[in-house]
Design an enzyme around this catalytic site. Sequence first.
Site, PDB file in Angstrom:
ATOM      1  N   CYS A   1       0.828  -1.200   0.000  1.00  0.00           N
ATOM      2  CA  CYS A   1       0.000   0.000   0.000  1.00  0.00           C
ATOM      3  C   CYS A   1       0.864   1.253   0.000  1.00  0.00           C
ATOM      4  O   CYS A   1       1.875   1.329   0.709  1.00  0.00           O
ATOM      5  CB  CYS A   1      -0.947   0.081   1.196  1.00  0.00           C
ATOM      6  SG  CYS A   1      -2.137  -1.241   1.257  1.00  0.00           S
TER       7      CYS A   1
ATOM      8  N   ARG B   1       4.258  -0.366  -4.553  1.00  0.00           N
ATOM      9  CA  ARG B   1       3.897  -0.828  -3.210  1.00  0.00           C
ATOM     10  C   ARG B   1       2.581  -1.608  -3.198  1.00  0.00           C
ATOM     11  O   ARG B   1       2.172  -2.132  -2.166  1.00  0.00           O
ATOM     12  CB  ARG B   1       3.779   0.367  -2.265  1.00  0.00           C
ATOM     13  CG  ARG B   1       5.061   1.147  -2.124  1.00  0.00           C
ATOM     14  CD  ARG B   1       4.872   2.317  -1.194  1.00  0.00           C
ATOM     15  NE  ARG B   1       4.571   1.882   0.157  1.00  0.00           N
ATOM     16  CZ  ARG B   1       5.481   1.565   1.066  1.00  0.00           C
ATOM     17  NH1 ARG B   1       6.751   1.637   0.768  1.00  0.00           N
ATOM     18  NH2 ARG B   1       5.113   1.176   2.262  1.00  0.00           N
TER      19      ARG B   1
ATOM     20  N   TRP C   1      -2.406  -2.813  -1.743  1.00  0.00           N
ATOM     21  CA  TRP C   1      -2.038  -4.227  -1.782  1.00  0.00           C
ATOM     22  C   TRP C   1      -2.965  -4.894  -0.777  1.00  0.00           C
ATOM     23  O   TRP C   1      -2.861  -4.667   0.428  1.00  0.00           O
ATOM     24  CB  TRP C   1      -0.572  -4.407  -1.378  1.00  0.00           C
ATOM     25  CG  TRP C   1      -0.078  -5.813  -1.507  1.00  0.00           C
ATOM     26  CD1 TRP C   1       0.358  -6.424  -2.651  1.00  0.00           C
ATOM     27  CD2 TRP C   1       0.077  -6.781  -0.459  1.00  0.00           C
ATOM     28  NE1 TRP C   1       0.754  -7.707  -2.376  1.00  0.00           N
ATOM     29  CE2 TRP C   1       0.590  -7.956  -1.040  1.00  0.00           C
ATOM     30  CE3 TRP C   1      -0.180  -6.773   0.903  1.00  0.00           C
ATOM     31  CZ2 TRP C   1       0.856  -9.104  -0.314  1.00  0.00           C
ATOM     32  CZ3 TRP C   1       0.081  -7.921   1.635  1.00  0.00           C
ATOM     33  CH2 TRP C   1       0.602  -9.072   1.033  1.00  0.00           C
TER      34      TRP C   1
ATOM     35  N   ASN D   1      -2.018   2.203   5.446  1.00  0.00           N
ATOM     36  CA  ASN D   1      -1.074   1.147   5.067  1.00  0.00           C
ATOM     37  C   ASN D   1      -0.768   0.372   6.343  1.00  0.00           C
ATOM     38  O   ASN D   1      -0.315   0.956   7.319  1.00  0.00           O
ATOM     39  CB  ASN D   1       0.190   1.803   4.495  1.00  0.00           C
ATOM     40  CG  ASN D   1       1.369   0.850   4.349  1.00  0.00           C
ATOM     41  OD1 ASN D   1       2.500   1.270   4.366  1.00  0.00           O
ATOM     42  ND2 ASN D   1       1.125  -0.436   4.206  1.00  0.00           N
ATOM     43  N   GLY D   2      -1.041  -0.944   6.322  1.00  0.00           N
ATOM     44  CA  GLY D   2      -0.777  -1.750   7.518  1.00  0.00           C
ATOM     45  C   GLY D   2      -1.940  -2.697   7.773  1.00  0.00           C
ATOM     46  O   GLY D   2      -2.770  -2.925   6.886  1.00  0.00           O
TER      47      GLY D   2
ATOM     48  N   GLU E   1      18.952 -17.096  -5.416  1.00  0.00           N
ATOM     49  CA  GLU E   1      18.543 -15.783  -5.895  1.00  0.00           C
ATOM     50  C   GLU E   1      18.079 -15.852  -7.361  1.00  0.00           C
ATOM     51  O   GLU E   1      17.079 -15.233  -7.742  1.00  0.00           O
ATOM     52  CB  GLU E   1      19.693 -14.778  -5.718  1.00  0.00           C
ATOM     53  CG  GLU E   1      19.458 -13.379  -6.240  1.00  0.00           C
ATOM     54  CD  GLU E   1      18.266 -12.650  -5.607  1.00  0.00           C
ATOM     55  OE1 GLU E   1      17.689 -13.154  -4.636  1.00  0.00           O
ATOM     56  OE2 GLU E   1      17.912 -11.593  -6.138  1.00  0.00           O
TER      57      GLU E   1
ATOM     58  N   LYS F   1      14.352 -14.819  -8.563  1.00  0.00           N
ATOM     59  CA  LYS F   1      14.097 -13.813  -9.602  1.00  0.00           C
ATOM     60  C   LYS F   1      13.172 -14.402 -10.657  1.00  0.00           C
ATOM     61  O   LYS F   1      12.219 -13.764 -11.077  1.00  0.00           O
ATOM     62  CB  LYS F   1      15.397 -13.350 -10.277  1.00  0.00           C
ATOM     63  CG  LYS F   1      16.294 -12.448  -9.491  1.00  0.00           C
ATOM     64  CD  LYS F   1      15.784 -11.045  -9.282  1.00  0.00           C
ATOM     65  CE  LYS F   1      14.985 -10.938  -8.010  1.00  0.00           C
ATOM     66  NZ  LYS F   1      15.619 -10.586  -6.790  1.00  0.00           N
TER      67      LYS F   1
ATOM     68  N   GLU G   1       9.468 -14.985  -9.342  1.00  0.00           N
ATOM     69  CA  GLU G   1       8.647 -13.818  -9.017  1.00  0.00           C
ATOM     70  C   GLU G   1       8.261 -12.991 -10.239  1.00  0.00           C
ATOM     71  O   GLU G   1       7.186 -12.412 -10.255  1.00  0.00           O
ATOM     72  CB  GLU G   1       9.268 -12.956  -7.921  1.00  0.00           C
ATOM     73  CG  GLU G   1      10.521 -12.235  -8.303  1.00  0.00           C
ATOM     74  CD  GLU G   1      11.091 -11.427  -7.142  1.00  0.00           C
ATOM     75  OE1 GLU G   1      10.340 -10.967  -6.284  1.00  0.00           O
ATOM     76  OE2 GLU G   1      12.322 -11.248  -7.123  1.00  0.00           O
TER      77      GLU G   1
ATOM     78  N   HIS H   1      20.067 -35.976  -3.241  1.00  0.00           N
ATOM     79  CA  HIS H   1      19.266 -36.395  -2.093  1.00  0.00           C
ATOM     80  C   HIS H   1      17.772 -36.162  -2.317  1.00  0.00           C
ATOM     81  O   HIS H   1      17.008 -36.131  -1.369  1.00  0.00           O
ATOM     82  CB  HIS H   1      19.730 -35.649  -0.830  1.00  0.00           C
ATOM     83  CG  HIS H   1      21.164 -35.925  -0.489  1.00  0.00           C
ATOM     84  ND1 HIS H   1      21.582 -37.142   0.004  1.00  0.00           N
ATOM     85  CD2 HIS H   1      22.276 -35.172  -0.615  1.00  0.00           C
ATOM     86  CE1 HIS H   1      22.894 -37.107   0.190  1.00  0.00           C
ATOM     87  NE2 HIS H   1      23.340 -35.920  -0.190  1.00  0.00           N
TER      88      HIS H   1
ATOM     89  N   LYS I   1       6.450  -4.161  -3.296  1.00  0.00           N
ATOM     90  CA  LYS I   1       7.748  -3.868  -2.701  1.00  0.00           C
ATOM     91  C   LYS I   1       7.513  -3.335  -1.296  1.00  0.00           C
ATOM     92  O   LYS I   1       6.487  -2.748  -1.014  1.00  0.00           O
ATOM     93  CB  LYS I   1       8.457  -2.823  -3.556  1.00  0.00           C
ATOM     94  CG  LYS I   1       9.954  -2.924  -3.423  1.00  0.00           C
ATOM     95  CD  LYS I   1      10.646  -2.300  -4.590  1.00  0.00           C
ATOM     96  CE  LYS I   1      12.134  -2.442  -4.445  1.00  0.00           C
ATOM     97  NZ  LYS I   1      12.603  -3.784  -4.785  1.00  0.00           N
TER      98      LYS I   1
HETATM   99  C1  F6R Z   1      12.757 -10.178  -4.185  1.00  0.00           C
HETATM  100  C2  F6R Z   1      12.512  -9.119  -3.235  1.00  0.00           C
HETATM  101  C3  F6R Z   1      12.091  -9.488  -1.859  1.00  0.00           C
HETATM  102  C4  F6R Z   1      12.784  -8.564  -0.840  1.00  0.00           C
HETATM  103  C5  F6R Z   1      12.226  -8.836   0.567  1.00  0.00           C
HETATM  104  C6  F6R Z   1      12.923  -8.013   1.618  1.00  0.00           C
HETATM  105  O1  F6R Z   1      13.168  -9.691  -5.409  1.00  0.00           O
HETATM  106  O2  F6R Z   1      12.639  -7.967  -3.542  1.00  0.00           O
HETATM  107  O3  F6R Z   1      12.338 -10.823  -1.588  1.00  0.00           O
HETATM  108  O4  F6R Z   1      14.156  -8.804  -0.881  1.00  0.00           O
HETATM  109  O5  F6R Z   1      10.855  -8.548   0.589  1.00  0.00           O
HETATM  110  O6  F6R Z   1      12.797  -6.653   1.359  1.00  0.00           O
HETATM  111  P1  F6R Z   1      13.761  -5.589   2.022  1.00  0.00           P
HETATM  112  O7  F6R Z   1      15.134  -5.848   1.519  1.00  0.00           O
HETATM  113  O8  F6R Z   1      13.221  -4.266   1.619  1.00  0.00           O
HETATM  114  O9  F6R Z   1      13.666  -5.818   3.507  1.00  0.00           O
END
Ligand code: F6R
Length: 616
Positions: free
Chosen positions: A2, A27, A75, A101-102, A489, A493, A496, A512, A611
């Site tokens: 949000c 967000r 969100w 937001n929350g 990682e 990527k 997602e 395993h 994000k």
């Molecule tokens: C993946 C991604 C998330 C963030 C995670 C932590 O591409 O962006 O997995 O890494 O939500 O976010 P931060 O680093 O902002 O605490």
Amino acid sequence: MCGIFGYVGNKECISLLLEGLKKLEYRGYDSAGVAVIDNNRLIVEKCAGKISELEKLLDGNSHIDSHIGIAHTRWATHGRPSDENSHPHTDCKDEIAVVHNGIIENYLQIRRDLAADGHVFKSTTDTEIIAHLIEKNMNGSTSTSLRTSLEEAVRKAVSELTGSFAIAVISNKDPDKIIVAKRGSPLKIGLGDGETFVASDIPALIKYTKKVIFMGEQEMAVVTKNDVKVTDFAGNPVKKEVTLISWDPVSAEKGGYAHFMLKEIHEQPRAIRDTVADRVKDGQIHFDELEIDKKELGKINRVVFTACGTSWHAGLIGEYLIEQFVKIPCEVEYAAEFRYRHPVVDEKTLVIAISQSGETADTMGAVWEAKSRGAKVLSICNVVGSSIARESDGVLYTYAGPEIGVASTKAFTTQIVIIYLFSIMLGVIKGCVSQNESEKMVKELYELPQKVELILAQESKVEALSEKLYKSTNALYLGRGKGFPIALEGALKLKEVSYIHAEGYPAAEMKHGPIALIDKNMPVVVIALRGRRYEKILGNIEEVKARGGYVVAIAVDGDTEIKDKADDIFYIPHTTESLSPILAVIPLQLLAYYIAIKRGCHVDQPRNLAKSVTVE
Ligand code: F6R
């Protein structure tokens, strides 16, 4: 998670609100809405869908003349994405509008009590109760006379809420101010000339002002066009510092790239250079902003990294680096697991919280838990003044610039850079690394941005590779040593942004269990870095090939052995084993990006994600 935006000033504000919201769309993008006051009338427009839908809805509203308003991009947590559940939410008489937001944890009980008092609800969200609580507080026991100011009514309302919130409230009964309050979710106030802005995050503010107040925990503010009055929830005045933000407004634009994710991948040489610059003087590593002194660091006998998602992967690399350079025990913890266990840490433990946004609720919780148990907390953040940065004993900033693409890229590589420098510095303090060795290792780092540029120059090769892989439904990523976090990682990527199911594994673990999955339809991406595990990783490739699997290898320039083994190879330049993860991840970021594009996915706003995850 949000985004909130607000404006009070002399300009007509609908277009400003939309512009601010667009900067916060990363967000959340389930629904959007605005509330403005025009001629003492509260007008609310909102709808499900992205901000572009709201824009269409507002198209016919050019007659509105308003100089104060709040806006929201959602969100969804409580209540499905729909027009009714979109913010702003209003009270029974549509005189008070709230964006939030929350998560309000006790909303069901409050809703029941308010409904028993005659309040009628229009949505199924937790947020709507805030508008009704404020209404109740403003009206007191009678519904006609206003007895309490908007500020006091909000203050009383927030004291009844449990959970996390950043809220902004306006009312046509008190039409010149925005009341904001914060507990657990981010909130910033931007100070302009005769105008004031409210936002969840800095990218929405920097076009208008660089002067920012970071709201602290349990603080609220009365925001007018010329003034900001901050108090705690009890009403005591709080003196706030004004921080000057150095980010350039252009850094929050796409700058000619099709997507933020691609732009941010390409920004990595610059981001690494900026993160290293100033930290090295005369060959020595300095962190001027670090408020934990070297004497205290010398007493540290254990390091615990805590983080979520991509930042957690950076922590995994940190584990290798701390053990290698500092020779003390090191663990890596998912923040949400760490905070709710009974973690054994003490004053000799250094807990390093890694967070790009500095606002992740789980990581914030881990910081509080570690501090309450006496540990020293150092955070690695990208956002100056963010909550995690402020709650920590010390902070080291990555100078990646605003990261707007939901998939983290440049934040990850700069986090590793900071951890690398910090581990070497701690190694020197502990007497495990000589000054001479430190200087040599730092020199390698100086050459890194140019090597990243060489990889980016081969982008078309990755794009061609994506053509072969984009129809897959599953993928496996394997690595050993520092290649293992990169496998995790790379898989994260891919899943997602492209929605292809992908798993990262330590290559030795394949036999395993996961080996059962291998057939001609399972692409296997192997991070084949040079080093003492190299022969073993070649063995793993053989095992995949023997079962008909298709192997893409990330190998180091000059590796001839791998040529006959893998089906496709992407070469990265040579660097030290410690820095090789930074180079190895770049082609995997590009691969995820191009596969997602070929599959028609919205890479900057993948479904269900947002994000800055400010809920637990
Ligand atoms: C993946 C991604 C998330 C963030 C995670 C932590 O591409 O962006 O997995 O890494 O939500 O976010 P931060 O680093 O902002 O605490």
